[in-house]
Scaffold this active site. Structure first.
Site, PDB file in Angstrom:
ATOM      1  N   SER A 258      -7.973  -1.056  -6.447  1.00 35.55           N
ATOM      2  CA  SER A 258      -7.354  -1.862  -5.391  1.00 35.55           C
ATOM      3  C   SER A 258      -6.181  -1.111  -4.787  1.00 35.55           C
ATOM      4  O   SER A 258      -5.560  -0.263  -5.441  1.00 35.55           O
ATOM      5  CB  SER A 258      -6.861  -3.194  -5.954  1.00 35.55           C
ATOM      6  OG  SER A 258      -5.632  -3.027  -6.652  1.00 35.55           O
ATOM      7  N   ASP A 259      -5.877  -1.430  -3.527  1.00 35.87           N
ATOM      8  CA  ASP A 259      -4.593  -0.997  -2.999  1.00 35.87           C
ATOM      9  C   ASP A 259      -3.518  -1.770  -3.745  1.00 35.87           C
ATOM     10  O   ASP A 259      -3.765  -2.831  -4.327  1.00 35.87           O
ATOM     11  CB  ASP A 259      -4.513  -1.238  -1.494  1.00 35.87           C
ATOM     12  CG  ASP A 259      -3.548  -0.279  -0.810  1.00 35.87           C
ATOM     13  OD1 ASP A 259      -2.659   0.268  -1.494  1.00 35.87           O
ATOM     14  OD2 ASP A 259      -3.677  -0.065   0.413  1.00 35.87           O
ATOM     15  N   TRP A 260      -2.308  -1.264  -3.720  1.00 29.89           N
ATOM     16  CA  TRP A 260      -1.244  -1.819  -4.556  1.00 29.89           C
ATOM     17  C   TRP A 260      -0.877  -3.229  -4.087  1.00 29.89           C
ATOM     18  O   TRP A 260      -0.409  -3.424  -2.963  1.00 29.89           O
ATOM     19  CB  TRP A 260      -0.043  -0.882  -4.517  1.00 29.89           C
ATOM     20  CG  TRP A 260      -0.064   0.158  -5.593  1.00 29.89           C
ATOM     21  CD1 TRP A 260       0.937   0.403  -6.490  1.00 29.89           C
ATOM     22  CD2 TRP A 260      -1.108   1.096  -5.922  1.00 29.89           C
ATOM     23  NE1 TRP A 260       0.573   1.422  -7.346  1.00 29.89           N
ATOM     24  CE2 TRP A 260      -0.679   1.858  -7.031  1.00 29.89           C
ATOM     25  CE3 TRP A 260      -2.376   1.335  -5.402  1.00 29.89           C
ATOM     26  CZ2 TRP A 260      -1.452   2.856  -7.614  1.00 29.89           C
ATOM     27  CZ3 TRP A 260      -3.168   2.337  -5.976  1.00 29.89           C
ATOM     28  CH2 TRP A 260      -2.710   3.075  -7.060  1.00 29.89           C
TER      29      TRP A 260
END
Length: 720
Positions: A258-260
């Site tokens: 995932s993106d942060w």
């Protein structure tokens, strides 16, 4: 009905880790990974699926499994950070600053992308990073996007060729390339909640090809899901993107990260393809893929087999990186890496206008040079929000000129404007900062009057173009137009150097016949490369990776009123007509077209031919031309191959890039160039049949130096 069940069984059978392509190729690794998984507790498995620090997820120490450590990013390995993204304050975490994404794209040279990847991989390895969060190559749909400088181009074919080579370069050093942001992450405005609506043909022809190429040709080991939604579902839990397309159709065998802070659920994200949840803040044990995922398994909402699949993917990646027997210690800040940044930078710089022939600056009588503008002394390895680099050094433009000219000329600097606002400032502060500073302009004019030549450095910086925030417009900031007008009135021998990672409106300067050179956030050696182009040591060979509009409203997303969208949703009404496809098909004149760039030489095209006239749908076309350097200086030319279909059954762009080659020629030298083209690459995506389809009939193949400068053409016929 029977067919439906057969397809469902096929997809199910091929989605699990037991049938991954990698295991079929390496049964010993398959056995090794399964043996490790069999010894792990559920708690240990879950611990590998979520962050336990800003850039890591847990390993299993008792089994010899190290943590999985990642790091930003496209510009180079960022400095070490601690809680709250504050610098750790080390003295050992500097790195090479590499040219930005659109600079790499402007080289139109896949070998430069590969060399970038090799150097970045070596530096990541030296810093003990297993995953580097790069390359980023979302399509440049709007010039306003705050990350256009980080991404590559507006064209899926150009993006694909460069992305594959960058991925291969990074992973040649046993560091996983994490390609991002999958998918349709084309604006920063409302990026955490905006929903993108795009039809299937647009998705497949424009926004997915580079990701597909990175996975299937580049064999990328990691993919990062985007923040936005697609068709109402967040990308981090989007079954169609992550499972149906990425893992099942493309055969992706690596890890989806995932993106942060981009995860929004536990069960849905786990079932729909996400493998690791990353984020920026603790307590990490409360993340969706931490205690809630453990509970979901215990409640039979998520199967242990699915957890095992995710752990398998992570271990597979780790056996290619930190657990590999082949990896080296890596190296960082080496002379070789400096040379790589220099080579990329020198091939990326674009000569936009040279009517007065002020460039190259070879005149022995040029003794006094006025160097004007904040961008002459500014560095670009840091600034704004997002990934930066603590560069060991960065040569700015003024220093580059000093380095090359030494005592052979007098350089006098005037700042010209104040770059006052930051990316986090309010709109009111931005407007105030854009008012010309008459006092600084007056000092610049005084220097220009007393100089043989004035070089004005303008454009953006890392605060103007920043992750997390789109620009409000594409006008030059900080009152720079007023500065240029005043300096050029004071000295007719004025050269303008624009520094930026995305288009700006340069219409007034172009109309005034100024000499204009475009540079980028060009890495640690950017100033030296720029000086060499200005002084003629290097013949400019950069070509624009996106269209420069006369005005923002000419750009398709803005012409159709679909940016930034309304009620947190945007519809890509332009469909496949992105970038030059829109301008050329709608006959809208750009300021500078896609693929454009001048040279200090003149290149002559002749004798276009194809190896045959009639091709089957599974055939391969070989396009040949002769190219001659008709000038007095050696240099590179970028030969571009476009294709169009007459009397198509579906709407098509006027032309589409299908091939290119960059070739070096000495003065007077002629070469015969051959550009291969698979007939299959002339296909369109049939959304009803859900497959690529090659139409029979006549195609026009066009060879030129930009999308608007077609030199030669040939027609071919495709039969069934």
């Amino acid at each position: 009905m029977k067919t439906k069940y057969i397809i469902a069984f096929f997809l199910f059978f091929n989605s699990g880790y037991r049938c991954s392509l990698a295991q079929k190729k390496d049964p010993e690794l398959d056995i090794k990974i399964k043996a490790l998984i069999s010894k792990m507790t559920l708690e240990e498995k879950i611990g590998m699926l979520h962050a336990n620090d800003l850039f890591s997820s847990a390993g299993v120490e008792r089994l010899g499994i190290p943590p999985l450590v990642s790091d930003d990013g496209p510009l180079g390995v960022r400095e070490e950070v601690k809680v709250g993204w504050l610098p750790a304050g080390l003295t050992t975490d500097s790195a090479t600053f590499f040219p930005n994404g659109s600079a790499i794209a402007a080289t139109w040279n896949p070998e430069m992308a590969y060399q970038y990847g090799v150097a970045l991989g070596e530096e990541a390895r030296a810093r003990k990073k297993n995953v580097i969060l790069a390359p980023a190559f979302n399509i440049a749909r709007t010039p306003l996007c705050g990350r256009t400088y980080e991404y590559y181009s507006e064209d899926p074919f150009l993006n694909s060729r460069l992305a594959v080579r960058a991925v291969k370069g990074i992973q040649s050093k046993n560091v996983a390339a994490c390609v991002k942001h999958y998918a349709l992450n084309n604006q920063e405005y409302d990026r955490f909640k905006v929903n993108v609506e795009a039809d299937e043909r647009t998705l497949r022809e424009i926004y997915l090809p580079a990701f597909k190429a990175a996975v299937q040709e580049g064999d990328a080991w990691a993919v990062m899901s985007a923040y936005n939604k697609f068709r109402g579902v967040f990308c981090s839990e989007n079954k169609y993107l992550l499972k149906d397309i990425l893992k099942d159709q493309w055969g992706f065998k690596g890890v989806v990260i995932s993106d942060w802070g981009g995860t929004h659920s536990t069960v849905t994200a786990a079932k729909n393809g996400l493998d690791i949840e990353m984020g920026t803040e603790s307590p990490y044990e409360q993340y969706y893929f931490a205690a809630p995922l453990f509970k979901a398994v215990k409640n039979n909402e998520v199967s242990t087999a699915l957890i095992d699949e995710k752990v398998y993917r992570i271990l597979w990646l780790m056996h290619h990186t930190s657990m590999s027997d082949n990896h080296s210690a890596g190296q960082i800040n080496t002379p070789e890496h400096a040379l790589t940044t220099y080579n990329i930078a020198k091939e990326s710089i674009v000569l936009l206008k040279n009517n007065k022939k002020l460039l190259p600056l070879l005149n022995a009588g040029t003794k006094k040079i006025a160097v004007i503008g904040d961008n002459a002394i500014r560095t670009f390895h840091n600034g704004g929000f997002g990934a930066g680099v603590k560069a060991k050094y960065e040569v700015n433009a003024l220093q580059g000129l000093y380095n090359r000219l030494g005592k052979n000329a007098s350089l006098r600097f005037a700042q010209g404007y104040n770059a006052l606002y930051k990316s986090t400032d309010s709109e009111e502060q931005r407007i105030t900062a854009n008012i010309p500073d008459e006092s600084l302009i007056s000092k610049a004019v005084d220097e220009a009057k007393n100089a043989d030549v004035a070089i004005v450095f303008i454009g953006g910086n890392r605060e103007v173009e920043s992750e997390g925030k789109d620009r409000k417009d594409i006008q030059l900031p900080f009152g720079q137009e007023a500065l240029v007008a005043a300096v050029s009135a004071a000295n007719p021998n004025t050269i303008i150097v624009v520094v930026g990672g995305a288009p700006y409106v340069l219409t007034k300067m172009d109309n005034a016949n100024h000499t204009i050179l475009w540079s980028w956030y060009n890495g640690s050696e950017g100033g030296n490369a720029l000086a060499d182009v200005i002084l003629g040591k290097v013949n400019p060979s950069g070509r624009l990776p996106f269209t420069f509009p006369v005005k923002l409203e000419d750009s398709p997303a803005h012409a159709l009123g679909t940016y930034p969208g309304s009620e947190f949703s945007t519809e890509y009404k332009e469909g496949i007509l992105v970038g030059y496809r829109w301008y050329d098909t709608k006959h809208i004149a750009p300021l500078y077209p896609f693929g454009f760039g001048l040279s200090y030489s003149t290149f002559l095209y002749s004798d276009a031919s194809t190896d045959k006239q009639l091709y089957p749908a599974d055939g391969k076309i070989m396009v040949s031309i002769k190219l001659k350097n008709g000038g007095t200086q050696a240099g590179n030319e970028v030969v571009q191959l476009y294709a169009s279909k007459s009397e198509s059954k579906v709407d098509r762009p006027e032309k589409e890039l299908k091939g290119f080659t960059k070739v070096w020629l000495e003065p007077g030298e002629m070469k015969t160039l051959r550009i291969p083209l698979n007939v299959a690459d002339l296909a369109y995506f049939d959304a009803k049949m859900m497959r690529w389809k090659v139409e029979e009939g006549t195609y026009k193949l066009m060879i030129g130096s930009s999308s608007r400068d077609i030199k030669l053409s040939r027609e071919i016929t495709v039969s069934r």
